[in-house]
Design an enzyme around this catalytic site. Structure first.
Site, PDB file in Angstrom:
ATOM      1  N   GLU A  84      -7.468   3.914  -8.014  1.00  0.00           N
ATOM      2  CA  GLU A  84      -6.385   4.011  -7.034  1.00  0.00           C
ATOM      3  C   GLU A  84      -5.610   5.318  -7.140  1.00  0.00           C
ATOM      4  O   GLU A  84      -5.168   5.706  -8.231  1.00  0.00           O
ATOM      5  CB  GLU A  84      -5.399   2.854  -7.227  1.00  0.00           C
ATOM      6  N   SER A 103       1.330  -3.827  -0.665  1.00  0.00           N
ATOM      7  CA  SER A 103       0.123  -3.558  -1.446  1.00  0.00           C
ATOM      8  C   SER A 103      -0.452  -4.813  -2.079  1.00  0.00           C
ATOM      9  O   SER A 103      -1.660  -4.895  -2.315  1.00  0.00           O
ATOM     10  CB  SER A 103       0.419  -2.525  -2.538  1.00  0.00           C
TER      11      SER A 103
END
Length: 572
Positions: free
Chosen positions: A282, A103
Site C-alpha cells: 500500500e 479505507s
C-alpha cells in the site's frame, strides 16, 4: 456505539466465485477442504490509498514536465475502473456510511469480496458482526507465504483488512495483537506505538508485543539499513519504520526506507516459499497528503508508489508465475487539476516545496504574527511575496480540523493552480491496472469486490472455506458497559446469532436455546434463569434489551468468553 443498518445486497457481494476457466487439478489445503490449483502461484496486490484519477494524472504531468519521463510505470497496464461504494450505516439518524467509502469498508471489499460499513475491518454489517476471510488468510490455508507492506501504520485500515477483524478500525492495538496469530510472514510499515496493547478495558496494563513476535520467530527491524541486511533466510519479519506512519517522501531520512525498498525485500523473502505467496503493498500516504490538501507531497507519494509497482512488475515478469493487480480504495480530497478559470497548471512549481505541510504544523501553530507566517512560508517554498491577506488566512486557519495547515495548503494550492473539494473522500471510480492471468478477470467496469474474488480465482484458494473457519471461532457484537463496569450485549441479535430463539409477549422477553431459558421482565428489568430468580443484569437502551455474556452462555450451553481487547466473543 454506531447503530448501523444493514445495507442492501447489491452487485458484487459474493464471497467467492471460481470460474471454470481457472480450474485445474484439485489439491487439499491444510484445513482439509478441496480447492483448485490456480493460474498463478503468486499474487501481488498494490493499493494506492486515496489515489483517484486526478492523483494519477498529476503524478504523470509532473514526471512529463519536470523529469522528462513520458509515462508512469503503471500506465501500460491499465485495464479499467472500479466502483468503491460502501454499505449504508447510520448513527442516531445521521448517515456515517454510504456511497462514499472509507479505507476500512473499501479494503474489506477488495480483500474479502464483501461490502460492509465504514470503519469495519473485515466484519459484516450487523448488530452481531461475523468475520470475513481475506484472500491472504485463504492463501495461508494453501501453505503460501503472505505479506503486508505499507507506508502508513501497519495497523491502519488497508493492511488490517487482510489479517485482522474488528468492528472499528480505530482499535489498532487489537489489530497489532491479532497480527501475532495471523500467520502473516512479512509485516512492513509504521505504527510501532500500537504494538503496546491495553489488555483490560479501563485498566492500565500495557504489554509490549515485540518480544512475543520475536518468540514466534519474527525478526524485528526498525531502520532502512537493517531492512537491507535481511535475506530470504529471514522468513518471518516485522519491520516498524516509525512510531506512527512512515515519514512522507520529502521528510524522510536515511533511516526510513522507500516503498520500493520495502517491496523488494518483501518479495525476496516471500518468494523463497515453493508453494508461492500473496502480498498486499500500500501507498498509504497518498491519502494523507490528499486529506491535508498538500499537492506537492501527494505527487511525491504517488511517484513513490509507482516505483514500488515497478519493482513488483519486474519481479512478476521475471518470475513468470505471478499475477499483479493495482487499484485504489477511493479518491481523497476531491482534487481538481485546474481552478479560477485559468487554462494552465503551474507544474514547474510542484517541486518547489522543501518539506510536507505536516512538518510545519508545530511552527505554524506557534506563529503569532503575519511576519512569522511569511517567514515560515518563505523558508519552505519559493514564495517570497506572500501577501498580508494570504498570511492572515493561514493564521486564521481554513475552518476545518486542519486549521493553519489547511490554510497554508489552500494558499499553496491556489499558487499551484489546483483545487480541492474538501478534506475528505469522494465517490469517483478508481483505476485498475493488472498483469498476468488476473488481468482478464478485472477488465472494464468492475466493483471493488471483484478484486478479491479474482484474486482467489487466480490463486486457486477458497474464500468461503476460510470464512467458515473464522466464523466458527468469533462473533463481533455491538455492546455497552453498565455502571457496574459489566459488558452487556443486544439480546435479540446475539441470541439469534448463537442459534437460539428470542420472543416478547406481555412485557416478558424470553431467550431460549439448547442450554436453557432466560426470561426478563422488561418493566422491572428482572431476569430469571430456567424459571428461578437470577442475578443476571438486564438493561434497556432505545428499546433494545441488553444482557451479560453469562446469560448467553447459559442459554446456548456454550462456554463463551469475551476478548476485551478485540471486542469479540470467543466461541471456541
Amino acid at each position: 456505539m454506531n447503530k448501523l443498518l444493514k445495507g442492501l445486497a447489491i452487485g458484487g457481494l459474493v464471497l467467492s466465485v471460481v470460474s471454470a476457466g481457472s480450474l485445474a487439478t484439485a489439491k487439499e489445503n491444510t484445513s482439509g477442504a478441496a480447492v483448485s490449483k490456480g493460474q498463478s502461484k503468486n499474487l501481488i496486490v498494490l493499493i494506492g490509498d486515496g489515489m483517484g484519477p486526478a492523483q494519477v494524472s498529476a503524478a504523470r504531468y509532473f514526471q512529463q514536465y519536470e523529469n522528462n519521463v513520458k509515462s508512469l510505470n503503471l500506465d501500460p497496464y491499465y485495464v479499467g475502473q472500479a466502483t468503491t461504494y460502501a454499505d449504508r450505516g447510520e448513527d442516531g439518524g445521521q448517515i456515517v456510511s454510504g456511497i462514499v467509502t472509507d479505507s476500512a469498508s473499501a479494503g474489506t471489499a477488495f480483500a474479502t469480496g464483501n461490502k460492509t460499513y465504514n470503519a469495519a475491518i473485515s466484519v459484516s454489517n450487523e448488530d452481531v458482526s461475523r468475520p470475513f476471510a481475506s484472500v491472504l488468510e485463504a492463501a495461508e490455508l494453501n501453505g503460501k507465504s503472505t505479506g503486508l507492506v505499507t507506508t502508513a501504520r501497519i495497523t491502519h485500515a488497508t493492511p488490517a483488512v487482510y489479517a485482522s477483524h474488528v468492528r472499528n478500525r480505530d482499535n489498532e492495538n487489537a489489530i497489532a495483537s491479532q497480527y501475532l496469530d495471523s500467520g502473516i510472514d512479512v509485516l512492513f510499515g509504521g505504527g510501532e506505538s500500537f504494538f503496546l496493547t491495553k489488555e483490560e478495558k479501563g485498566k492500565r496494563s500495557d504489554k509490549n508485543l515485540l518480544p512475543e513476535f520475536e518468540a514466534k520467530g519474527y525478526k524485528v527491524v526498525k531502520t532502512g539499513q537493517n531492512l537491507g541486511k535481511l535475506s530470504a533466510k529471514d522468513s518471518k519479519v516485522l519491520g516498524l519504520f516509525g512510531s506512527s506512519h512512515v515519514a512522507y517522501v520529502p521528510d524522510r531520512t536515511a533511516e526510513v526506507p522507500s516503498l520500493a525498498e520495502m517491496t523488494s525485500k518483501a518479495l525476496e523473502i516471500l518468494s523463497a516459499n515453493e508453494n508461492g505467496f500473496a502480498i498486499m503493498i500500500e501507498g498509504g500516504r497518498i491519502d494523507h497528503a490528499g486529506h491535508a490538501n498538500d499537492l506537492p507531497t501527494m505527487v511525491q507519494e504517488v511517484i513513490d508508489f509507482d516505483e514500488a509497482f515497478k519493482v513488483a512488475i519486474e519481479f512478476a515478469k521475471k518470475d513468470g508465475n505471478t499475477s499483479v493487480v493495482v487499484t485504489a480504495d477511493h479518491e481523497t480530497g476531491g482534487l481538481s487539476l485546474s481552478r479560477d478559470n485559468i487554462y494552465e497548471l503551474n507544474v514547474d512549481l510542484w517541486n518547489q516545496q522543501k518539506n510536507s505541510s505536516e512538518s510545519l504544523v508545530t511552527v505554524l501553530n506557534e506563529a503569532k504574527t503575519i511576519a512569522d507566517v511569511k517567514k515560515i512560508v518563505a523558508n519552505n517554498t519559493w514564495i517570497t511575496d506572500l501577501t498580508d491577506e494570504e498570511a492572515q488566512y493561514i493564521l486564521d486557519g481554513d475552518g476545518s480540523s486542519y486549521k493553519r495547515e489547511g490554510g497554508y495548503n489552500a494558499v499553496i494550492s491556489k499558487r499551484l493552480l489546483v483545487g480541492w473539494s474538501g478534506h475528505g473522500h469522494s465517490a469517483v471510480d478508481v483505476g485498475v491496472w493488472a498483469y498476468g492471468p488476473i488481468a482478464e478477470k478485472v477488465k472494464g467496469q468492475i466493483d471493488n469486490t471483484r478484486i478479491a474474488t479474482a484474486s482467489a480465482e487466480v490463486l486457486g484458494v477458497d474464500l468461503q472455506q476460510a470464512t467458515a473457519n473464522l466464523q466458527a471461532k468469533h462473533l463481533y457484537p455491538k455492546f455497552k458497559i453498565n455502571r457496574s463496569n459489566e459488558v452487556l450485549y443486544p439480546a435479540k441479535a446475539l441470541t439469534e446469532a448463537l442459534g437460539g430463539k428470542y420472543q416478547i409477549a406481555n412485557g416478558i422477553a424470553t431467550i431460549s436455546g439448547k442450554g436453557g431459558t432466560v426470561t426478563v421482565d422488561l418493566n422491572a428489568k428482572k431476569a430469571k434463569l430456567n424459571g428461578k430468580d437470577s442475578s443476571i443484569s438486564a438493561d434497556i437502551d432505545n428499546d433494545v434489551l441488553y444482557l451479560p455474556l453469562t446469560a448467553f452462555s447459559q442459554v446456548s450451553g456454550q462456554s463463551l468468553k469475551w476478548d476485551a481487547l478485540s471486542e469479540r466473543i470467543v466461541l471456541k
